[in-house]
Design an enzyme around this catalytic site. Structure first.
Site, mmCIF file in Angstrom:
data_model
loop_
_atom_site.group_PDB
_atom_site.id
_atom_site.type_symbol
_atom_site.label_atom_id
_atom_site.label_comp_id
_atom_site.label_asym_id
_atom_site.label_seq_id
_atom_site.Cartn_x
_atom_site.Cartn_y
_atom_site.Cartn_z
ATOM 1 N N GLU A 245 94.800 41.816 41.354
ATOM 2 C CA GLU A 245 94.096 41.660 40.186
ATOM 3 C C GLU A 245 93.297 42.886 39.570
ATOM 4 O O GLU A 245 92.492 43.384 40.672
ATOM 5 C CB GLU A 245 93.902 40.508 39.643
ATOM 6 C CG GLU A 245 94.716 39.441 39.673
ATOM 7 C CD GLU A 245 95.489 39.306 38.044
ATOM 8 O OE1 GLU A 245 96.315 40.045 38.037
ATOM 9 O OE2 GLU A 245 94.905 38.388 37.246
ATOM 10 N N LYS B 46 70.187 33.545 20.214
ATOM 11 C CA LYS B 46 70.935 34.817 20.481
ATOM 12 C C LYS B 46 71.837 34.795 21.609
ATOM 13 O O LYS B 46 72.976 35.427 21.279
ATOM 14 C CB LYS B 46 69.554 35.605 21.268
ATOM 15 C CG LYS B 46 69.925 37.190 21.641
ATOM 16 C CD LYS B 46 68.847 37.941 21.935
ATOM 17 C CE LYS B 46 68.943 39.594 22.064
ATOM 18 N NZ LYS B 46 68.201 40.457 22.600
ATOM 19 N N ASP B 47 71.869 33.853 22.404
ATOM 20 C CA ASP B 47 72.803 33.468 23.228
ATOM 21 C C ASP B 47 74.185 33.054 22.438
ATOM 22 O O ASP B 47 75.248 33.162 22.683
ATOM 23 C CB ASP B 47 72.297 32.761 24.675
ATOM 24 C CG ASP B 47 71.829 33.462 25.296
ATOM 25 O OD1 ASP B 47 71.691 34.684 25.751
ATOM 26 O OD2 ASP B 47 71.026 32.787 26.203
ATOM 27 N N HIS C 144 63.619 30.822 38.013
ATOM 28 C CA HIS C 144 62.644 30.264 37.236
ATOM 29 C C HIS C 144 61.247 30.249 37.844
ATOM 30 O O HIS C 144 60.285 29.931 37.483
ATOM 31 C CB HIS C 144 63.032 28.823 36.936
ATOM 32 C CG HIS C 144 63.782 28.683 35.578
ATOM 33 N ND1 HIS C 144 64.878 29.209 35.571
ATOM 34 C CD2 HIS C 144 63.590 28.210 34.372
ATOM 35 C CE1 HIS C 144 65.505 29.035 34.282
ATOM 36 N NE2 HIS C 144 64.645 28.427 33.589
ATOM 37 N N SER D 17 62.048 35.368 34.095
ATOM 38 C CA SER D 17 63.058 36.290 33.762
ATOM 39 C C SER D 17 62.286 37.692 33.949
ATOM 40 O O SER D 17 61.327 37.781 33.409
ATOM 41 C CB SER D 17 63.809 36.114 32.358
ATOM 42 O OG SER D 17 64.584 34.971 32.461
#
Lengths: 432, 188, 304
Positions: free
Chosen positions: A291, A247-248, A219, A223
């Site tokens: 994994e 959107k998220d 911040h 972004s």
């Protein structure tokens, strides 16, 4: 926070005003993920994955806490307690499959998030700290996932713990004492299991703390965006809420659909059958594999097969750790002033080669240590190191980049045609 | 804010349009809320007794070896159960009490099965604060009324395990049980 | 400075990896890795159509009961099922009384103590008990089985690649070793050739030897193939008893999520409606962007 035109928090409800004056938590949230955080308006779907990783972390913590109410960190009973969760605990199978597959989804999302950063130059100034904190999260995730995989105390748990702690044994002089210190013995056993459980419970909260720092650091400059061009005016941004929360939200829906398909219909697809066999120190599985999310690093570890001054095993261990640690130096290795790969045609070619290279490494890491997989992983390992340590530094000095748009709004208001126009040439039609 | 103004400027002002659009947002948030609430169900329900615990909520006890005047302690749902074989004198003493004078009025017949008045089966948990009363084993203090005595705060129970003196509010609880035969009881 | 050291480190790792590669290639060319015997003769499990497969698969209760009968009469003497409790058999469609009877008459007792003396003793299982192990410990199991250890079958269908298909193939896969099998890989004393087993030679004698070995309660003809399929299905249930609720719950949740995601998409489009007109996805994967980029590159190439 970061731009002068960021909307200030103005509580509507008297209670919120009362709270805000005494504890400015609503103000903090508003500025972090609310209407008070201006975000470039041109983010594409690759920018969804940071929020998705946060959701995955939350899911892991929540399911993990409830699983810990039933799990027993005891070498005698751990395996049975996991089966107890699967068979007897109310919806226990759901919680355990969600946790096991949730780890895979956390890594999928995080890998996409990292490669997004690599392509769009998110590691470049002024976001170096965001990048490095992200890598700290990644390292903590790997430690947490590894220790979590040990907890069911199946065959792969046991032998995975043995192999990975054995890596520390490769360190000259102090290797063996360090290995014994990690295990609390000479092989994985009760002390190992108990400490891994303790740390597996602790580390996610450390991750959460670093995530807070990661977002805080983000911040400060705000972004990034797909053009890599800095935000210049209020026209370049939209408030995080409601634009990017919406959107998220959609991105989260898609993510959960894929997650549900895996969880409910293919819950063991990404796991290894051997981990449904209780740990047996007397019998080694035919192929010990970690994994899937560790496969690329496992391939690098195994690529070093010949002694050269140092023992081959030590080279493998060094290379494996170096392959992650070198990413910390990436902001200073790639000095190109252009951030986004969209304007770096040569970089873009090498970027896609890197993607293919990591996929090849991942595939080789999952295969038994036989030819031709070893040779293939050696070639891929060479490219991996060459990409970051040789190609990027040289490329950033000699590359001819494409002209950048003057601003984000220019690129979005006029479509991308203008991006190709030489810098300084004004487009024929005015913005508005 | 520039974008907000822009929004208002470009969106047609129609009332219906705005309302319909708000409806979609509200619906999306509501459905997400329902999903989140549904996710809470397994997270909460996992703390309820699991299938193996519930399977042990029913036990079979062989009572053939309990002589009149004797009692045994067994465990049901991780709590003590007293199974007492009453002597005729104890039954008589229990029946002699004026039920109306009791704190928790119950006859012995209320607390036993028909024709099985000699078998008194109760939880061994004092109804005051949950201590285990004395009196089920040989030689223990049975209190002033010859039944059970809780040493924690001095509750006295009579031969029908009814509260007679002390702080406990109710009689010792009788669990659900049935006689499978003359010598076997299924509790739970 | 960072780039200088990075360059050295990079050259170091690339060089050492190349050195390893060189020796690997030399070894590969001078003596190419021979195909291993296991690789040549090992067979992958045959596919069987089980009712529980697929996103909506369910167990066939009759088949599970038959499979349990095979387990009980053929497998249970040597193989335990210690994650499964007798009460779980209610899932197969047995009534409470039947479950109680199965537990009470089970051929193996549950370790217990003599209530009088405290000496170790056995008692008949009750529904709440898990299936008792056939041997008190691994040493006893090996002593009774020619030094081979019959594994517990509770999770067998999840602990092997191929799951129930593997179990079925293994059970019907016994055969005479092929003539071209090298001497070193021929079954030794107490071993049996089975190409579905990892190292080709298994210590378990063929368990299903004749049609009609088990007399099914429901009258199904008990061919070897039928018995093997049934017991494989039963073991899949033993390993994954919650499969049906997982499939059904999953379907409901999936439908809900798709619905919620469509709503979320509409809401997203709705919120962006005004801003969207001016915002275009500029991602590298947008085909329009790629086309433009290529055009720009061509142009830049000519000019440069």
């Amino acid at each position: 926070m970061s731009f002068p035109w960021a909307e200030e928090y103005r509580p509507k409800h008297p209670f919120m005003r009362w709270l805000d004056e005494r504890l400015p938590l609503p103000r903090l949230v508003y500025g972090a993920v609310g209407g008070g955080y201006p975000v470039p308006r041109n983010l594409n779907y690759f920018w969804n994955f940071g929020v998705l990783a946060g959701v995955a972390l939350a899911l892991q913590i929540v399911t993990g806490i409830v699983l810990a109410m039933h799990y027993e960190a005891n070498a005698e009973t751990a395996f049975n307690s996991v089966e107890h969760i699967m068979r007897n605990v109310n919806q226990g199978w759901f919680l355990r499959y969600a946790h096991a597959n949730g780890a895979s989804f956390f890594f999928i999302v995080t890998y996409i998030h990292i490669f997004r950063g690599l392509y769009y130059g998110s590691y470049k100034a002024p976001r170096e700290m965001v990048w490095m904190l992200g890598l700290v999260i990644f390292l903590l995730m790997m430690a947490t996932a590894f220790m979590g995989y040990v907890l069911p105390w199946g065959q792969m748990s046991f032998w995975g713990a043995k192999v990975i702690t054995g890596l520390f044994g490769a360190i000259p002089l102090v290797g063996e004492p360090v290995q014994q210190w990690l295990l609390g013995g000479f092989a994985p056993d009760q002390p190992t299991l108990t400490r891994f459980f303790s740390l597996h419970y602790l580390l996610p909260f450390v991750i959460f703390g670093v995530v807070v720092l990661h977002i805080w650091a983000l911040h400060i400059p705000g972004s990034g965006n797909p053009t890599g061009v800095d935000v210049k005016s209020p026209q370049d941004t939209v408030p995080f809420h409601p634009y990017y929360t919406a959107k998220d939200g959609f991105g989260l829906g898609v993510f959960l659909i894929l997650f549900a398909i895996l969880l409910f219909f293919l819950p063991n697809y990404l796991g290894h059958p051997d981990n449904y066999i209780p740990a047996n120190p007397l019998s080694t599985p035919a192929h010990i594999v970690p994994e899937w999310y560790f496969w690329p690093f496992y391939a690098i570890l195994r690529a070093f097969t010949v002694d050269f001054i140092l023992p081959a095993k030590l080279w493998g261990v060094l290379a494996m750790f170096a392959s992650i640690l070198l990413l910390f130096f990436l902001p200073w290795l790639d000095k190109s002033p252009v951030r986004s790969g969209s304007y770096r045609p040569t970089f873009r070619i090498f970027f896609w080669i890197l993607i293919a290279d990591v996929l090849v490494l991942g595939y080789c890491g999952g295969m038994p240590a036989e030819e031709p997989w070893v040779m293939l992983s050696q070639v891929a390992t060479m490219y991996y190191f060459a990409h970051f340590l040789l190609i990027l530094p040289i490329l950033s000095m000699v590359e001819r980049t494409l002209p950048l748009p003057n601003s984000i709004s220019e690129s979005v208001l006029h479509g991308e045609e203008q991006e190709a126009a030489p810098v300084g040439v004004k487009p024929a039609t005015a913005a508005e | 804010m520039a974008t907000v103004e822009h929004h208002e400027a470009t969106a047609p002002a129609g009332e219906d349009g705005l309302r319909r659009r708000d409806f979609i947002n509200i619906a999306a948030v509501s459905v997400a809320g329902v999903g989140g609430a549904a996710l809470l169900y397994p997270l909460v329900n996992q703390m309820n007794p699991s299938a193996d615990v519930l399977a042990l909520a029913q036990i079979d006890v062989d009572i053939s070896s309990i002589q009149p005047g004797q009692a045994i302690k067994t465990i049901w749902r991780k709590q003590p159960i007293f199974i007492r074989h009453l002597t005729p004198q104890e039954i008589e003493a229990a029946n002699a009490v004026d039920v109306g004078s009791l704190r928790d009025p119950q006859t012995l017949a209320d607390r036993t099965k028909p024709d099985k008045a000699q078998w008194l089966i109760t939880l061994g948990v004092c109804t005051h604060l949950g201590c285990v009363p004395l009196g089920a084993s040989e030689g223990e203090n049975r209190g002033e009324y010859g039944g059970y005595f809780c040493p924690c705060h001095g509750s006295h129970y009579d031969t029908a395990a009814r509260i007679r003196k002390g702080p406990a509010p109710t009689n010792l609880e009788v669990p659900e049980y049935e006689f499978m035969s003359d010598t076997a009881v299924r509790i739970g | 400075m960072v780039r200088f050291f990075g360059f050295l480190v990079g050259l170091g790792f690339v060089g050492v990896a190349a050195w390893s590669l060189l020796w690997g290639v030399i070894a590969y060319v001078s003596e190419p890795p021979a195909e291993t015997v296991e690789h040549r003769f090992h067979l992958h499990p045959e596919h069987v159509d089980f009712s529980f497969e697929g996103p909506l698969g369910r167990y066939d209760r009759q088949q599970l009961q038959r499979g349990f009968q095979v387990y009980k009469e053929v497998c249970a003497a040597c193989h335990g099922l210690n994650q499964v409790a007798f009460r779980n058999l209610a899932d197969l469609g047995y009534s409470e009384a039947e479950v109680r009877a199965i537990a009470d008459q089970w051929q193996i007792q549950v370790p217990s103590i003599n209530p009088e003396t405290g000496e170790p003793a056995g008692r008949n299982p009750i529904p709440a008990d898990r299936f008792p192990d056939p041997y008190p410990n691994e040493t006893a199991a090996r002593a009774a089985n020619n030094n081979a250890f019959p594994p517990d079958l509770s999770l067998m269908a999840k602990a092997r690649e191929g799951g129930a298909h593997y179990i079925h193939s293994l059970l019907i896969g016994y055969r005479n070793p092929p003539a071209e099998l090298p001497e070193a890989n021929r079954p030794g004393q107490g071993l049996y050739y089975n190409p579905y087993f990892a190292n080709l030679n298994i210590a378990m004698p063929p368990p299903l030897t004749a049609d009609g070995q088990v007399t099914y309660a429901d009258g199904t003809p008990a061919t070897i193939n039928q018995m093997s399929t049934d017991v494989s299905a039963f073991l899949n249930w033993a390993a994954e008893p919650k499969l049906e609720s997982r499939h059904q719950g999953g379907l409901v949740i999936l439908i809900f999520l798709i619905f919620a995601t469509i709503l979320a998409y509409l809401s997203y489009r709705n919120i962006w409606a005004a801003a969207k007109r001016n915002v275009r996805a500029t991602g590298p994967l947008d085909p329009a962007n790629i086309a433009r980029r290529q055009a720009a590159e061509r142009e830049a190439g000519i000019e440069g």
